[in-house]
Write an enzyme that holds these catalytic residues in place. Structure first.
Site, PDB file in Angstrom:
ATOM      1  CB  SER A  61       4.364 -13.520  -4.463  1.00  0.00           C
ATOM      2  OG  SER A  61       4.276 -12.791  -5.679  1.00  0.00           O
TER       3      SER A  61
ATOM      4  CE  LYS B 147       1.584 -16.305  -3.577  1.00  0.00           C
ATOM      5  NZ  LYS B 147       1.997 -17.666  -3.167  1.00  0.00           N
TER       6      LYS B 147
ATOM      7  CG  ASP C 254       7.307  -4.221   3.340  1.00  0.00           C
ATOM      8  OD1 ASP C 254       7.393  -5.258   2.645  1.00  0.00           O
ATOM      9  OD2 ASP C 254       8.248  -3.813   4.060  1.00  0.00           O
TER      10      ASP C 254
END
Length: 232
Positions: free
Chosen positions: A114, A139, A119
Site C-alpha cells: 500500500s 506492511k 518510503d
C-alpha cells in the site's frame, strides 16, 4: 517458468486478489489459490483455479500448500487486514508466505502492499496516517522481510482502492511521493503485466526487485507530474 508451473496466489477470495485471479486465468496461466475458508472455492474452480484450504497465519498450512507436487514459479500475495482486525496477516501472513517460498525454491514473489508503507509514508496526509499507521507499519515489515529474503521481488503499492470497472489508466511509478486512487481491476492488470507472459508467468525482467506505486493517472491527489515506470 515452464508451462507446467503454477502461480501461487494468496488473497484470491476478494478485492484485488480476486481480480488478479481472473486476470491470470485470462492469460491461460495455471493458478493455485490459498483460501482460509472455502466460501468462494467453487467460483474460483469454475474458472480453472486449483484451490487449497489454509490460513496464511499458519506456517504448516502455507508450507504444505506451496511445497506440494506442483512446481510454483511465482507467489503473488494481496493478503492484508483492516485496522479493527485482531491478528492481521499483513506482516505475519506474508512472512510465512515468503519463508515457505524460499524453502520451496520458488523464484519470484509479487507483494501487493500500500502507498504509505516504507518510503512512501510521506505521500499520505496526517489524517490517513493516523487511521492507517498500524496497518502500514505491518506492511512495511512485510516488505522488508521480502527484500531481505533473496527472492526476486516486485512490491506494488496501490493508492486508495475503488471497486469501479477498469479505466485502463492505471500506471506504475518509482516515485514514492505520488498519491491517488485506483480501481481494483486496474491494479490487477498492472500486477499481471509484471509477469512475463511469454515465459508462462515468470517475473518480467524490468520488474525485478522494484518497489512501485500504482495510481490512476486521472485520480491523482496533489502532485501530478512524475515519471511513469514502463514495462514495455
Amino acid at each position: 517458468m515452464t508451462s507446467a508451473s503454477y502461480i501461487f496466489l494468496a488473497g484470491a477470495s476478494r478485492g484485488v486478489g480476486r481480480e488478479i485471479a481472473q486476470c491470470l486465468r485470462r492469460q491461460q496461466l495455471k493458478v493455485k489459490a490459498l483460501l482460509r475458508t472455502l466460501t468462494v472455492a467453487s467460483e474460483l474452480e469454475k474458472i480453472g483455479i486449483q484451490v487449497v484450504q489454509g490460513d496464511a497465519l499458519n506456517v504448516g498450512d502455507v508450507e504444505r500448500a506451496i511445497q506440494a507436487d506442483e512446481q510454483i514459479d511465482t507467489v503473488i500475495s494481496t493478503i492484508g487486514g483492516l485496522p479493527a482486525d485482531g491478528q492481521r496477516p499483513d506482516y505475519l501472513g506474508n512472512k510465512n508466505l515468503v519463508d515457505a517460498a524460499v524453502k520451496a525454491g520458488v523464484q519470484n514473489f509479487i507483494l501487493v502492499s500500500s502507498i504509505g508503507a516504507g518510503d512512501s509514508v510521506n505521500a499520505l496526509s496526517p489524517q490517513a496516517l493516523a487511521a492507517l499507521g498500524t496497518v502500514l507499519a505491518e506492511k512495511d515489515k512485510a516488505e522488508q522481510h521480502l527484500i531481505a529474503s533473496g527472492l526476486t521481488y516486485t512490491i506494488i503499492r496501490p493508492g486508495g482502492l475503488k471497486s469501479e470497472p477498469a479505466t485502463g489508466n492505471g500506471v506504475l511509478t518509482e516515485d514514492p511521493r505520488i498519491i491517488g486512487s485506483i480501481n481494483r481491476q486496474d491494479v490487477a492488470e498492472l500486477v499481471c503485466r509484471c509477469l512475463n507472459s511469454d515465459a508462462y508467468g515468470g517475473l518480467h525482467q524490468r520488474a525485478h526487485n522494484k518497489i512501485l506505486s500504482a495510481v490512476d493517472r486521472n485520480m491523482l491527489f496533489g502532485q501530478t507530474e512524475f515519471a511513469e515506470f514502463s514495462l514495455d
